[in-house]
Design a protein around this motif. Sequence first.
Motif, PDB file in Angstrom:
ATOM      1  N   LEU A 141      48.057  48.945  44.430  1.00 34.97           N
ATOM      2  CA  LEU A 141      46.864  48.153  44.743  1.00 34.97           C
ATOM      3  C   LEU A 141      47.220  46.922  45.562  1.00 34.97           C
ATOM      4  O   LEU A 141      46.552  46.610  46.564  1.00 34.97           O
ATOM      5  CB  LEU A 141      46.148  47.747  43.448  1.00 34.97           C
ATOM      6  CG  LEU A 141      44.882  46.909  43.632  1.00 34.97           C
ATOM      7  CD1 LEU A 141      43.850  47.663  44.461  1.00 34.97           C
ATOM      8  CD2 LEU A 141      44.299  46.513  42.274  1.00 34.97           C
ATOM      9  N   GLN A 195      45.880  46.109  49.354  1.00 39.13           N
ATOM     10  CA  GLN A 195      45.027  44.941  49.565  1.00 39.13           C
ATOM     11  C   GLN A 195      45.655  43.904  50.479  1.00 39.13           C
ATOM     12  O   GLN A 195      44.945  43.134  51.134  1.00 39.13           O
ATOM     13  CB  GLN A 195      44.669  44.309  48.221  1.00 39.13           C
ATOM     14  CG  GLN A 195      43.714  45.150  47.387  1.00 39.13           C
ATOM     15  CD  GLN A 195      43.355  44.502  46.069  1.00 39.13           C
ATOM     16  OE1 GLN A 195      44.142  43.751  45.492  1.00 39.13           O
ATOM     17  NE2 GLN A 195      42.169  44.798  45.563  1.00 39.13           N
ATOM     18  N   SER A 227      38.697  47.544  47.679  1.00 32.12           N
ATOM     19  CA  SER A 227      38.142  47.271  46.349  1.00 32.12           C
ATOM     20  C   SER A 227      38.704  48.257  45.343  1.00 32.12           C
ATOM     21  O   SER A 227      39.199  49.339  45.705  1.00 32.12           O
ATOM     22  CB  SER A 227      36.611  47.377  46.387  1.00 32.12           C
ATOM     23  OG  SER A 227      36.067  46.463  47.316  1.00 32.12           O
ATOM     24  N   HIS A 228      38.634  47.891  44.077  1.00 31.70           N
ATOM     25  CA  HIS A 228      39.294  48.686  43.038  1.00 31.70           C
ATOM     26  C   HIS A 228      38.390  48.874  41.840  1.00 31.70           C
ATOM     27  O   HIS A 228      37.664  47.956  41.427  1.00 31.70           O
ATOM     28  CB  HIS A 228      40.585  47.989  42.585  1.00 31.70           C
ATOM     29  CG  HIS A 228      41.213  48.610  41.375  1.00 31.70           C
ATOM     30  ND1 HIS A 228      41.152  48.035  40.129  1.00 31.70           N
ATOM     31  CD2 HIS A 228      41.901  49.767  41.224  1.00 31.70           C
ATOM     32  CE1 HIS A 228      41.787  48.797  39.255  1.00 31.70           C
ATOM     33  NE2 HIS A 228      42.245  49.849  39.899  1.00 31.70           N
ATOM     34  N   ALA A 276      38.839  50.944  37.920  1.00 30.78           N
ATOM     35  CA  ALA A 276      39.720  51.725  37.038  1.00 30.78           C
ATOM     36  C   ALA A 276      38.920  52.874  36.446  1.00 30.78           C
ATOM     37  O   ALA A 276      38.208  52.715  35.454  1.00 30.78           O
ATOM     38  CB  ALA A 276      40.295  50.843  35.944  1.00 30.78           C
ATOM     39  N   ALA A 299      33.783  53.966  39.089  1.00 31.20           N
ATOM     40  CA  ALA A 299      34.577  54.501  40.198  1.00 31.20           C
ATOM     41  C   ALA A 299      33.712  55.275  41.179  1.00 31.20           C
ATOM     42  O   ALA A 299      33.843  55.137  42.404  1.00 31.20           O
ATOM     43  CB  ALA A 299      35.689  55.400  39.649  1.00 31.20           C
ATOM     44  N   THR A 350      38.102  56.947  49.957  1.00 32.16           N
ATOM     45  CA  THR A 350      38.423  56.701  48.548  1.00 32.16           C
ATOM     46  C   THR A 350      39.857  57.140  48.291  1.00 32.16           C
ATOM     47  O   THR A 350      40.233  58.269  48.614  1.00 32.16           O
ATOM     48  CB  THR A 350      37.466  57.479  47.632  1.00 32.16           C
ATOM     49  OG1 THR A 350      36.121  57.056  47.869  1.00 32.16           O
ATOM     50  CG2 THR A 350      37.822  57.244  46.169  1.00 32.16           C
TER      51      THR A 350
END
Length: 268
Positions: A15, A19, A32-33, A35, A51, A63
């Motif tokens: 990540l 980023q 963007s993240h 979980a 998600a 994605t």
Amino acid sequence: AAASTAGPGMAVSILTGLQSFESNGAKIGKVSHAAGCDDVNCTSTAGFAQAVALSKHPKCKATILVLGTRVSGDNKQDPAGPCHSNVACEGEAHDRNSTLFGGYQYKLAEALKQSQTGVPLICVFVHGGAMTLGNLRESCDGILDVGFPGSQGGNGLADVLFGEVSPAGRAATTWYLNDNDLPAAGEMDLYSGKGLTYRHYDSSVAPIAFGSGLSCTPEQHSALTPAHPRTTTVPLARVARFLTRMRAVATDTTFSYSNLKINATSVT
């Protein structure tokens, strides 16, 4: 030049690498993240909705779904805490008893695929030992297998996904579809069940053979001519073993023997 702002000397997560990636001194966009699973055990689908919603955002261009396992043990420096699962964790003196991705990871990929509207789903596999594909070839538009990528893995992955590097990777293992397609764990008899080794290779249950794969760039090679042709004599037995092995692992390759000169003991 492209680089992550997270420099050498520190561990860079996937990540963080994505980023902080920059190309020619500028950010490539916002990463963007969400979980989808709480951890690699993935025992709940509660995070799926977030998600899926993120992947359906109107500004989403792609994605990236990270799946796999993590190193086992009681590493106190690991923010995720200890890991002792026999499916989702692996390491020295800690073997998995299954080659499946843990919990609902397959279901998460399927849910994201079903929600896509023209946005590619890129799956990144993080793991140490062999895994089985299940439905991931159908769910993922692209697959990048990185193993346990090391402390700079986030930076390296960003370079690949954002096009700074075109990898020429080859499958380091054979990828089967399910545990049931494999002999029981610990079975060492090469003739048990459907048989082991590439003498018994079956592409219907193992669609990705050891050594398969080219790169992220379409390639075509034709009419190749060696710069310095030379003649080599090889014992027939060795050639026969080579051709038999190649037929087993390269089902999409056509072999031509028209240029072979055969005598009583050798092939030239």
